[in-house]
Design an enzyme around this catalytic site. Structure first.
Site, PDB file in Angstrom:
ATOM      1  CG  ASP A   1    -105.030  84.534 -30.213  1.00 56.74           C
ATOM      2  OD1 ASP A   1    -105.711  84.282 -31.224  1.00 56.74           O
ATOM      3  OD2 ASP A   1    -104.199  83.735 -29.745  1.00 56.74           O
ATOM      4  N   GLY A   2    -107.722  86.391 -31.987  1.00 55.92           N
ATOM      5  CA  GLY A   2    -109.073  86.005 -32.396  1.00 55.92           C
ATOM      6  C   GLY A   2    -109.397  84.570 -32.035  1.00 55.92           C
TER       7      GLY A   2
ATOM      8  CG  ASP B   1    -110.767  89.959 -43.568  1.00 58.15           C
ATOM      9  OD1 ASP B   1    -110.009  89.526 -44.466  1.00 58.15           O
ATOM     10  OD2 ASP B   1    -111.063  91.160 -43.450  1.00 58.15           O
TER      11      ASP B   1
ATOM     12  CG  ASP C   1    -101.769  84.442 -48.475  1.00 57.68           C
ATOM     13  OD1 ASP C   1    -102.979  84.599 -48.727  1.00 57.68           O
ATOM     14  OD2 ASP C   1    -100.871  84.906 -49.180  1.00 57.68           O
TER      15      ASP C   1
ATOM     16  N   PRO D   1     -98.790  84.493 -38.792  1.00 53.42           N
ATOM     17  CG  PRO D   1     -99.360  86.754 -38.714  1.00 53.42           C
ATOM     18  CD  PRO D   1     -98.355  85.808 -39.271  1.00 53.42           C
TER      19      PRO D   1
END
Lengths: 278, 278, 278, 278
Positions: free
Chosen positions: C141-142, C159, C162, C166
């Site tokens: 999970d960034g 990056d 839309d 997620p």
């Protein structure tokens, strides 16, 4: 909830009318010697065979066309022994034909061998009849085949694509004469002849041509959801037998054909009668 | 040669199936109290009435639906005097009903008065029957109307939109019971019940519900090119009369209905029979 | 001449706007833990990666997005050693990042490992940079990754897809604060921020949020034909460096990025300036 | 919640690429002497003018094309007094041209007078400039007009449709020579020249032809969401002046044009530079 990709096959049935079918995936595409050929998997109708961009058959509704082409003709003839299918490379009509014990020989004259190969690979339930020992699969020009066999067949089917491209010749008066000549003295033939809602000129012209050659000419109807307008016509030319008095059903496990459906298919709405009146 | 603009109406019949019709121009659009309502001019089928995005009727193929809804019921009843149409605000079914001399009174119970207004304006050929002196046009909730009239009607028609939005209640068992109660002791009703190819669960459930209430239940079919799959079903519940033995035709100048077509419409393919078997 | 099948991918960019791309064949479809994922081969743009029905990248135009996301940021920072990409599982931004010799470590924090796998298999030209020894691919999970690394990065890229599904959290103010905290005292970040023609509210809100946190905020533009309206925006938040004074180009063989294009991308038409004014 | 009708305009930009715009209603359709002409109201972009099925202009994004065609040329010339627009019947370029006080006379040479009439009726905000007293509207063949006026114009615009149908001659080398001859010794011209993503051969050939005739040739870019790929190019041929050194802006209230945007428009990505290299 995730959105699926919108991937749709569209058939432009004419410049003003189209049908759209959502596609899961493509299975095969090629340009054969005669036409473009695609196999796709639709959500609504399962696998679908597409020739030159037009729906030919699908897993879920193929039974209508194949049963109503094959069984109406074969139940009109009291003892159909020799049968010819011009076109029909997917094998669906043959599958229905070989359900008739009276049939001794069924010739498939398909011009495009790739249709047969692809149907065997991707539509085994449709192509299965091609393996029947009474079936003679010939990759050849059906028009020539008809011209070269005189007085040989009891029933001939014309299971063609739309009257463009390779199938144009199958809607010509010369061809109907050759079909007449290839039939025995009590023979009959059946051809798919498009939609009474969308192809009125074609039905008129085919009927006129067939009537000039055969003593008895008939039109009958079936519901085919993947064909334009959903209302499909078949034209029968018969030397002797009357399809309105079919023999008792010789087939079981059909999903569309019954003797009652056979008779009902000839009850034409007046707007269709008008197309085939003298 | 100039290219025309590509302007298309699409009906997403379900999430996997669509029909497309090229449009020349839009004639009217509004949001009524009950639904969105549009009139467009298609190339293939002429003017088209669209409710909540779904095709209701078109100039060129409306005759099938209206004749086959109206005349099958009225030719099943020997002397239909009082007739009710629930829905049907375009007037097409009424136009066919008033062709029957036996009919003394035809009530139209349409919940959305704008459908009636728009049909009078844009579809005068369809709405014309609404001016017949025997017709009583009521803008009201058809369900309430049925509940409040006991034993009054010979024939009741349910000419509804698809079973979403305002029409949901017209596909409920309670409603069929109310229809039963609103009919005379020898009355019968007919409802449009969608496509056997695309709406199998609906047909099964309607048939089961109607069978629980009416002694005789029937399904019959017609070809309607602008409805999903082109194969459309109608369900009849009858207290006494048998639609397989219709009275001689009382109408002329029909384009789809004949006594033969009436009988043939009840010849169900096995895959459809299966939906309505006990 | 044979007609090809009409098989089209459509992205409904909003309920009133769509793009259509003709498809030769489908290559892969799956539902991952996070989203639907498809790979299709389009005629116009070659292979295309589709997530939740939206175009992510294509063989033919991916260079614009990846070059303009990666190089504008890296040419704004005089010595970018530690770089993070949140999302970007296809590897395209990483491929551009590793062209910079100054970069010592590039972390990819992609939540959906299947995007990485599929990109390696079907888009090897895009994914190739993932094999660079300086790259650390983390399936995680960034947002958490950013929260757990304080003061560590020189440049961070967002990056994302839309702002639905997620990716919603990647457009929230809390996240931008966490990004600020994860950057070194002279760090900067760049995020893709949709179209100035179609997503004006989003650009306004992102810009306001970033401006509340970062001393310097910028918007710049690129032409991306497969994204809605073709005009795409990127938002930069910078603690110190000014993107209008980029360092000399450190990369060769680019197809979109040059120092002049870098500077020109910040020349905003007044209708876009308006979206980002205080 | 009611569903709206799905009514969509589609422009097939080539056989593999399309754009779709939802339409509320049609406002006008005709076949003029030269082309099919439609006006529709789209949800996304307001009213839209369509010629031969292709989007010409819309209420919401017309400003980009008209400002970037008109103002780049006029800000390149120090004193543009006599200006010609070939095509451009909607009046949008003229509206921008007459914002320049230096302009003494602006001739519109539009071959299809119906475009002018329809624009005045349905796009008054676009057509308004046509009423300026300095404007001379001529319904005539622009090619002939150019051939018949030697050394007369400071700036000439070619505001054409796509290079099919009536506009073919506007993309021919002979025409560019005639344009050269119609310009004063320090004149310049600008033409719309399609998309660098979708029409590479056209851009290459136009550039080569113009370069053979004019001493200075330039390409510049703008973002136009309703044109194919969203990236649009303009080609300038100049006898003397350099567009990279524009005069200070003479216009206010623009939504796309500024001096910075003017300069930035000439910063070409390498893949575009390649199209116009010798």
């Amino acid at each position: 909830m995730a959105n699926s990709m919108e991937l749709w096959f569209t058939e432009l049935q004419n410049s003003n009318l189209s049908i759209g079918l959502r596609v899961n995936r493509t299975l095969h595409s090629e340009q054969t010697e005669f036409q473009s050929l695609d196999v796709v998997e639709t959500v609504q109708y399962g696998r679908m065979l597409v020739l030159d961009g037009c729906v030919m058959t699908t897993d879920k509704d193929e039974f209508v066309y194949h049963e109503m082409l094959a069984h109406v003709g074969l139940h009109t003839h009291p003892e159909p022994k020799n049968v010819l299918v011009v076109g029909g490379g997917d094998g669906g009509v043959i599958r229905e034909i070989v359900k008739h014990p009276a049939v001794e020989r069924a010739v498939l004259a398909e011009i495009d061998g790739r249709v047969i190969d692809i149907s065997r690979e991707y539509f085994p339930q449709i192509a299965q009849g091609l393996n029947d020992p009474r079936v003679d699969v010939q990759v050849c020009d059906g028009i020539k085949h008809v011209q070269e066999h005189k007085g040989e067949y009891d029933v001939i089917y014309v299971d063609s694509t739309d009257p463009i491209g390779p199938a144009v010749g199958l809607f010509a008066k010369d061809f109907y004469q050759a079909v007449y000549d290839a039939l025995k003295p009590d023979g009959l033939f059946v051809a798919q002849t498009e939609s009474p809602f969308a192809n009125q000129d074609l039905i008129r012209h085919v009927h006129r041509d067939v009537r000039d050659i055969f003593p008895h000419t008939y039109l009958y109807l079936a519901h085919i959801p993947t064909y334009p307008t959903g209302m499909w016509s078949f034209t029968m030319g018969s030397k002797q037998y009357n399809p309105l008095e079919p023999v008792a059903s010789r087939v079981r496990d059909t999903k569309y054909y019954t003797t009652e459906v056979h008779k009902a298919a000839f009850a034409l709405p007046p707007f269709v009668q008008e197309l085939v009146q003298k």
